[in-house]
Design an enzyme around this catalytic site. Sequence first.
Site, PDB file in Angstrom:
ATOM      1  N   CYS A 102      10.107  57.472   4.999  1.00 23.53           N
ATOM      2  CA  CYS A 102      10.766  58.612   4.353  1.00 23.53           C
ATOM      3  C   CYS A 102       9.720  59.515   3.695  1.00 23.53           C
ATOM      4  O   CYS A 102       8.903  59.055   2.900  1.00 23.53           O
ATOM      5  CB  CYS A 102      11.764  58.132   3.309  1.00 23.53           C
ATOM      6  SG  CYS A 102      12.661  59.493   2.505  1.00 23.53           S
ATOM      7  N   GLY A 235      19.733  58.361  15.329  1.00 26.22           N
ATOM      8  CA  GLY A 235      20.243  58.708  14.018  1.00 26.22           C
ATOM      9  C   GLY A 235      21.347  59.729  14.087  1.00 26.22           C
ATOM     10  O   GLY A 235      22.497  59.421  14.369  1.00 26.22           O
TER      11      GLY A 235
END
Length: 339
Positions: A102, A235
């Site tokens: 991230c 995703g």
Amino acid sequence: MNNSNTSTEPSRWRLSVAPMIDWTDKHCRYFHRLLTSGTRLYTEMVTTGALLHGDERRHLRHDQLEHPVALQLGGSEPADLARCAQIGARWGYDEINLNCGCPSERVQRGAFGACLMAEPRLVADGVKAMLDAVDVPVTVKHRIGIDREESYGFVRDFVGMVSDAGCRVFIVHARNAWLKGLSPKENREIPPLRYELVYQLKRDFPQLTIVLNGGVTSDEQIEQHLRQVDGVMLGREAYHRPWMMTAWDARFLGGAPCALTPDEVEQRMVDYMRREAVEDGTPWSAIARHMLGLHHGRRGARLWRQVWSDHKLKHLPPEQVHALARAHLGAVVPEPLAI
């Protein structure tokens, strides 16, 4: 501990849905599991601080239907990671995943996420601490590089050091993470995809399970990548076009295709909404937001989505909202099942 990471089972990671903050909560995962029985599901990232000092149940409660399901942790302190891994295992998660991918500045302030790729020894220590603490697999999700560091040697050395600590499964987002100057959204779009680096990792580390993530939008692309690596993680495409998952068990996982129609899936979700309202006081709107892509491509789907998104209807029970929404739908199935 006798750790299950001592052997690699690539098929267990052959297809998965990515951990996505604010999206892959327990309600989203329940919905996805109605569409595919074998695809691996991941929680949103849960920070070690939130888990150690917050409400365990709020962060970790999940339905038995969700398995196989993995808990993704965000943190960098080995002792804290070990304690949180133990908590996750106690709650029944099938895997503990460490977030090293991230790029958001908020995550960087906590000294974890993609910035950890610059500290492979710290990551290795965290992985070792978790492996010593639990019997479920411990995995790492990371990028191919950070900022302008684009050499293959950077990610190769990262994987090498962390695998020496015992990690056997690496989920690799095939883009660099730019730690300054780009938003998380821009970090998913601007740094170029370099799949060849992920393929090279598999060639250099054949004993490891290498899962590719980033930019995959079709079954044909999944098929192409699976010729080079052990698994593929999707995703946003899976989130917005969830019906694509109904073919995955048969096409990629050696199982049977989803036996439910879109209408039957929607009815199951309405039943789930009623149950969650009774058991946990969850409003149906917190659940319905995850299934708005269910009828993608079907006549009337836009109006159907508008009904389920209408906050003026929040006072109504979900079965009434269901009836209002269904009145707009045509009879065409959104996407034919390709097997």
